[in-house]
Design an enzyme around this catalytic site. Structure first.
Site, PDB file in Angstrom:
ATOM      1  CG  ASP A 111      48.433  54.348 -85.992  1.00  0.00           C
ATOM      2  OD1 ASP A 111      47.156  54.079 -85.850  1.00  0.00           O
ATOM      3  OD2 ASP A 111      49.214  54.218 -85.061  1.00  0.00           O
TER       4      ASP A 111
ATOM      5  CG  ASP B  96      43.793  54.957 -82.839  1.00  0.00           C
ATOM      6  OD1 ASP B  96      44.935  54.978 -81.814  1.00  0.00           O
ATOM      7  OD2 ASP B  96      42.955  56.032 -82.245  1.00  0.00           O
TER       8      ASP B  96
ATOM      9  CD  GLU C 185      44.927  51.468 -79.107  1.00  0.00           C
ATOM     10  OE1 GLU C 185      45.911  52.049 -78.154  1.00  0.00           O
ATOM     11  OE2 GLU C 185      44.102  52.311 -79.773  1.00  0.00           O
TER      12      GLU C 185
ATOM     13  CG  HIS D 188      52.303  55.650 -79.080  1.00  0.00           C
ATOM     14  ND1 HIS D 188      51.684  54.448 -79.478  1.00  0.00           N
ATOM     15  CD2 HIS D 188      51.348  56.549 -79.225  1.00  0.00           C
ATOM     16  CE1 HIS D 188      50.626  54.493 -80.034  1.00  0.00           C
ATOM     17  NE2 HIS D 188      50.341  55.653 -79.869  1.00  0.00           N
ATOM     18  CG  ASP D 189      49.403  55.282 -76.300  1.00  0.00           C
ATOM     19  OD1 ASP D 189      49.477  56.194 -76.803  1.00  0.00           O
ATOM     20  OD2 ASP D 189      48.523  54.232 -77.077  1.00  0.00           O
TER      21      ASP D 189
HETATM   22  C1  NOJ Z   1      45.397  55.150 -79.086  1.00  0.00           C
HETATM   23  C2  NOJ Z   1      46.674  55.496 -79.638  1.00  0.00           C
HETATM   24  O1  NOJ Z   1      47.620  54.929 -79.364  1.00  0.00           O
HETATM   25  C3  NOJ Z   1      46.742  57.192 -78.553  1.00  0.00           C
HETATM   26  O2  NOJ Z   1      48.017  57.288 -78.796  1.00  0.00           O
HETATM   27  C4  NOJ Z   1      45.797  57.905 -78.882  1.00  0.00           C
HETATM   28  O3  NOJ Z   1      45.832  59.150 -78.174  1.00  0.00           O
HETATM   29  C5  NOJ Z   1      44.234  57.514 -78.810  1.00  0.00           C
HETATM   30  N1  NOJ Z   1      44.254  56.150 -79.362  1.00  0.00           N
HETATM   31  C6  NOJ Z   1      43.297  58.311 -79.687  1.00  0.00           C
HETATM   32  O4  NOJ Z   1      43.630  58.143 -81.008  1.00  0.00           O
END
Ligand code: NOJ
Length: 534
Positions: free
Chosen positions: A105, A207, A271, A332-333
């Site tokens: 990541d 990210d 992402e 994970h989000d």
């Molecule tokens: C996306 C990530 O997947 C998330 O977990 C994170 O809190 C935010 N970006 C900030 O980095």
């Protein structure tokens, strides 16, 4: 018509499947209740048995953990909680020995406020690193320079008393945004990519890329007429001046040039939660951007045959020439797929994910059908839930540890897990499912194995056959072989015209019809999907 290319002509990331590991919750090796790299190494064979090709590991860098690793204190180190650099090197070697690629990541939008760069930057207005972050004077009334809001609640501007300016943070105030307009920031951040590429990593998941650059004039974001009570407060405005700015593509192309300067098809996944038309720009001019801008649209599209068929058609049609598709069902989000759709339909979703054209990404635990674990308020860890409680935005429920067996620590830890294992862990775990030929795990293995022997399912063409009532039917074809996928997205029995005569069921989501001949019509039980083929 041109002959189909051989499978060997495709890059590994085109035919392969990515598996996301959230390292805090995968496997603990030292009893501190948090997963680590030696733990992950010890579990690599799970990934091999499952049949995936690459492991993407959420951040492992030194970090105060305000956002559980997405607040990076050192882009070229390993957090002692996760292990050492030697552990990392061993992990890469062990993964490669098993034919698994390793994807890290990369968090370019922001660092931790404890990163030495930010510590220097905030030390004085005259510091050489002042412009490594986004510092601005207050508005004439002394308030924040603009109405920009943090993703995690509140203003995106944090006042710094000592130097009399605000700094910008798209996420937590502990995550100040780096200023990618600074050539020095760019160079330093590209060096971080080189550091890991030199250590043998096969790519990066990048990210929050849509947040990388903000409007230089600091124009206010307009109010969002669609915002309602209960929605995330950050959505009160339409983020046209803080997201998806045109300059981002130049920065992505620079990242891509670095990655491409290394041998062996290194990969960049981006992402960006964006509508399809905006997302396509992230492939870059002449594909100079991400090989895979994450396609998150399965996470939000209504789970109905017509809506899904329309999504697939729209996405396929929007892809730039040569742009490779990809699909995501969980991470994970987001709430877990088995909670969003229900356990039975999650099997159909797995079949969809693993039979669509393009690269699928699986989220750890979805292969055993983990559900969201309710987290009592006193155990909440996620800063988003802490800042904006009660709206269901918290991400802890989808981040609970992987249950490997039915013992008290679930084989995850000998200590106290950092998040609770949840009530299902004694039943829903890898060991139990490995022994059950009808389990979710068995289904994932069967689908991944079928995908491997039938390139039509990975790299083949996609054609919608029908989307009537609850049933979606499509065809995948490659090198003269054709397979059909029939998905019953509903809870009623469905009869579907057989798309072909003389074929067989290759796999059913219920795992009890292999080899059944297909003639006339196909009976689909509630929540059943089948792949039909020669
Ligand atoms: C996306 C990530 O997947 C998330 O977990 C994170 O809190 C935010 N970006 C900030 O980095």
């Amino acid at each position: 018509m041109a002959a189909d290319r051989n499978l060997d002509d495709f890059a590994w990331w085109q035919s392969g499947v990515v598996y996301q590991v959230y390292p805090r919750s995968f496997q603990d090796s030292n009893g501190d209740g948090v997963g680590d790299l030696p733990g992950l190494l010890a579990r690599l064979d799970h990934l091999v048995t499952l049949g995936v090709d690459a492991v993407w590991i959420s951040p492992i860098y030194p970090s105060p953990m305000a956002d559980f690793g997405y607040d990076v204190e050192d882009y070229t180190g390993v957090h002692p909680l996760f292990g050492t650099m030697e552990d990392f090197d061993r992990l890469v070697a062990a993964a490669h020995e098993r034919g698994l690629k390793v994807i890290l990541d990369y968090v370019p939008n922001h660092s931790s406020d404890r990163h030495p760069w930010f510590v220097a930057s905030r030390s004085s207005r005259d510091d050489a690193k002042r412009d490594w972050y986004v510092w601005r004077d207050p508005a004439p009334d002394g308030g924040p320079p603009s109405n920009w809001l943090s993703e995690f609640g509140g203003s995106a501007w944090e006042w710094d008393e000592a130097t009399g300016q605000y700094y910008y943070h798209a996420y937590l105030k502990e995550q100040p945004d780096l200023n990618w307009r600074s050539p020095e920031v760019r160079a330093a951040m590209l060096d971080a990519l080189r550091f890991w590429l030199d250590r043998g990593v096969d790519g990066f998941r990048v990210d929050a890329i849509h947040h990388l650059i903000e409007d230089e004039q600091l124009r206010d974001n307009p109010p969002n007429p669609g915002w309602r009570e209960g929605m995330s407060p950050t959505r009160r405005v339409i983020r046209i001046h803080t997201m998806d700015q045109p300059e981002v593509h130049d920065a992505i192309a620079a990242m891509r040039r670095v990655v491409d300067s290394y041998s062996g098809d290194r990969l960049l996944i981006g992402e960006a939660y964006l509508p399809i038309d905006q997302l396509m720009a992230y492939y870059g001019t002449d594909l100079s951007g991400f090989q895979l801008p994450f396609n998150f649209h399965l996470l939000s599209t209504p789970w109905e045959a017509k809506a899904l068929a329309a999504l697939i058609d729209q996405y396929e049609a929007a892809l730039p020439p040569g742009g490779w598709p990809n699909w995501v069902l969980g991470n994970h989000d987001r709430s877990r797929v088995a909670s969003r759709l229900g356990k039975a339909q999650a099997r159909v979703a797995a079949m969809l994910l693993l039979t669509l054209r393009g690269t699928p990404t699986l989220y750890q635990g979805d292969e055993i059908g983990m559900t969201d674990v309710p987290i009592p308020p006193h155990l909440v860890q996620d800063p988003w839930e802490k800042n904006v409680p009660g709206l269901g935005l918290g991400r802890d429920p989808a981040r609970t540890p992987m249950p490997w067996d039915g013992t008290p620590g679930a084989g995850f830890t000998s200590g106290k897990p950092w998040l609770p294992l949840g009530p299902e862990a004694t039943r829903v775990n890898v060991t139990a499912q490995a022994a059950d030929p009808g389990s979710k795990l068995a289904l994932y293995k069967a689908l991944l194995a079928l995908r491997r022997v039938e390139p039509a399912l990975s790299v083949g063409s996609y054609r919608r056959v029908s989307a009537e009532d609850d049933v979606l039917v499509y065809e995948r074809a490659h090198g003269g072989r054709r397979l059909w996928v029939l998905l019953n997205l509903g809870r009623d029995l469905a009869m579907v015209d057989a798309p072909v005569e003389g074929a067989h069921i290759r796999v059913s989501t219920h795992l009890d019809r292999d080899g059944e001949p297909v003639a006339g019509s196909v009976r689909l039980r509630p929540n059943e999907g089948v792949v039909i083929g020669p």
